[in-house]
Enzyme design. Structure first.
Site, PDB file in Angstrom:
ATOM      1  N   CYS A   1       3.604   5.435   1.479  1.00 41.23           N
ATOM      2  CA  CYS A   1       2.536   5.099   2.752  1.00 41.23           C
ATOM      3  C   CYS A   1       3.172   5.342   4.074  1.00 41.23           C
ATOM      4  O   CYS A   1       3.351   6.472   4.561  1.00 41.23           O
ATOM      5  CB  CYS A   1       1.909   3.764   2.522  1.00 41.23           C
ATOM      6  SG  CYS A   1       0.667   3.155   3.134  1.00 41.23           S
TER       7      CYS A   1
ATOM      8  N   GLU B   1       3.862   0.614  -6.350  1.00 45.75           N
ATOM      9  CA  GLU B   1       4.280  -0.744  -6.948  1.00 45.75           C
ATOM     10  C   GLU B   1       3.053  -1.471  -7.304  1.00 45.75           C
ATOM     11  O   GLU B   1       2.993  -2.498  -8.071  1.00 45.75           O
ATOM     12  CB  GLU B   1       4.925  -1.651  -5.857  1.00 45.75           C
ATOM     13  CG  GLU B   1       3.907  -2.039  -4.618  1.00 45.75           C
ATOM     14  CD  GLU B   1       3.069  -1.130  -3.831  1.00 45.75           C
ATOM     15  OE1 GLU B   1       1.966  -1.499  -3.317  1.00 45.75           O
ATOM     16  OE2 GLU B   1       3.701  -0.264  -3.715  1.00 45.75           O
TER      17      GLU B   1
ATOM     18  N   HIS C   1       0.415   3.759  -3.355  1.00 45.37           N
ATOM     19  CA  HIS C   1       1.424   2.441  -3.525  1.00 45.37           C
ATOM     20  C   HIS C   1       1.986   2.393  -4.993  1.00 45.37           C
ATOM     21  O   HIS C   1       1.075   2.024  -5.777  1.00 45.37           O
ATOM     22  CB  HIS C   1       0.836   1.224  -3.233  1.00 45.37           C
ATOM     23  CG  HIS C   1       0.857   1.012  -1.789  1.00 45.37           C
ATOM     24  ND1 HIS C   1       1.311   0.135  -0.878  1.00 45.37           N
ATOM     25  CD2 HIS C   1      -0.153   1.660  -0.706  1.00 45.37           C
ATOM     26  CE1 HIS C   1       0.908  -0.006   0.254  1.00 45.37           C
ATOM     27  NE2 HIS C   1       0.136   1.130   0.421  1.00 45.37           N
TER      28      HIS C   1
END
Length: 383
Positions: free
Chosen positions: A265, A360, A358
């Site tokens: 990001c 995660e 992202h």
């Protein structure tokens, strides 16, 4: 809207955009006023993770999903230590929490943490307006502030700083170094530069046997080297990447040391700048958990979680020379061609890479979780 089983706040509220568009509804969360950039998030779920994502600092988030709050609020899913959004705009807030993990309602969580919101507005019309005109300055006013003349509220909205040129990473970064120990056998050590990191990112590293030292955005190269990392990670974060000269300089130093590097990001934009690419502010950005991205090295398409209003300049497959070797644009968005990843290569060996989305995935799909394994592979090759 009167108070009900979900603890909905009573009283009127108004949302004012910088171009004079006004939306009237009911108070949601804390009463008062808030200013920020109006943006929209297309996720159908995961509002707790969205609201606690530091990348949303100084932004008023508009939920495109019409019903918000069904699963309440729990003690486990926060992605940081606070709610970072400047405000929250929803269509139809749930009157009760319907999930076994919930410890309170969304309304109560917003009110307790002082987050001003608005409910009962036509979010579909608002999102169409933002898609047409672009993200813009806005304000939500409820309670006594909502009684002021619209002209006065509009002046307050337009008097706030622009997101263009906003230097915000230092406002969300940790003040002190902290460490997350690996699960199981220790394999590698990573220094994660906190530009607005989410809780699940160090956890994903730890699950792979990686010790993570999370450091402030003001960290120096000497301090990083003292921690003897096998790799350096650049996190997500808020604001304009064009303001991050110090982070770009640090990234260049890390690349010069030959330390494997991975960014996501905001970290993707920092690496891109370190490699010589420019950045720009997008019209309305990408925010949600359903954005398709093409990996041009494999042809694979992943559905990804994203939250960014700035992007790198470049085109799919573009290769360019840097002081550190050849770099290339490795990923682009399947919807609009926006750059979604860059990598530094030496022959067929990747020395550093980053993605705009992202991996995660909190909340979001898990299509990109393999990128943590790719980074572990870089560190293993370096060792």
């Amino acid at each position: 809207m009167s108070s009900g089983q979900g603890g909905l706040a009573s009283g009127s509220a108004v949302m004012v955009l910088e171009d004079g568009r006004v939306f009237r509804g009911s108070s949601f969360g804390a009463a008062g006023e808030t200013l920020g950039e109006a943006v929209f998030c297309t996720a159908m779920t995961g509002y707790q993770e969205t609201l606690t994502d530091p990348s949303y600092h100084r932004q008023i988030v508009v939920a495109t999903a019409p019903q918000i709050g069904n699963t309440g609020w729990n003690d486990e899913d926060d992605e940081s230590g606070k709610i970072w959004v400047a405000g929250y705009a929803v269509r139809d807030p749930a009157r009760r929490a319907s999930n076994w993990r919930a410890t309170t309602t969304l309304q109560d969580a917003l009110e307790r943490r002082g987050v001003v919101g608005i409910a009962g507005i036509d979010t579909r019309a608002l999102v169409r307006h933002l898609r047409t005109r672009g993200s813009m300055k806005a304000g939500i006013f409820s309670g006594e502030p909502a009684a002021a003349p619209v002209e006065e509220l509009l002046a307050r909205v337009n008097g706030q700083p622009s997101m263009l040129g906003a230097n915000l990473a230092g406002e969300v970064s940790t003040d002190d170094v902290y460490t997350l120990e690996p699960e199981g056998e220790h394999r590698f050590t990573v220094v994660a530069v906190d530009l607005g990191i989410k809780t699940n990112t160090p956890r994903m590293f730890a699950q792979r046997g990686i010790r993570v030292h999370v450091v402030p955005e003001s960290v120096t190269l000497d301090r990083i080297k003292e921690l003897r990392p096998d790799g350096v990670f650049l996190s997500n974060g808020p604001g304009d990447p064009a303001t991050q000269d110090d982070a770009v300089s640090l990234t260049k130093s890390v690349l010069g040391e030959g330390i494997p590097l991975f960014g996501i990001c905001f970290g993707n934009q920092i690496l891109g700048r370190a490699l010589g690419l420019g950045t720009y502010k997008m019209k309305f950005g990408h925010r949600g958990i359903n954005v398709p991205v093409v990996d041009h090295t494999t042809g694979q398409i992943s559905i990804t979680a994203q939250n960014h209003g700035f992007a790198l300049e470049g085109e799919a497959g573009q290769r360019f020379d840097t002081p550190f070797g050849t770099a290339e644009v490795s990923h682009t968005c399947a919807n609009d061609g926006t750059v979604e990843g860059v990598q530094l290569v030496d022959g067929k060996t990747i020395k550093a890479f980053s993605v705009q989305y992202h991996p995660e995935a909190a909340a979001g799909p898990h299509d990109a979780a393999y990128l943590f394994d790719r980074f572990a592979g870089l560190m293993e090759e370096k060792a």
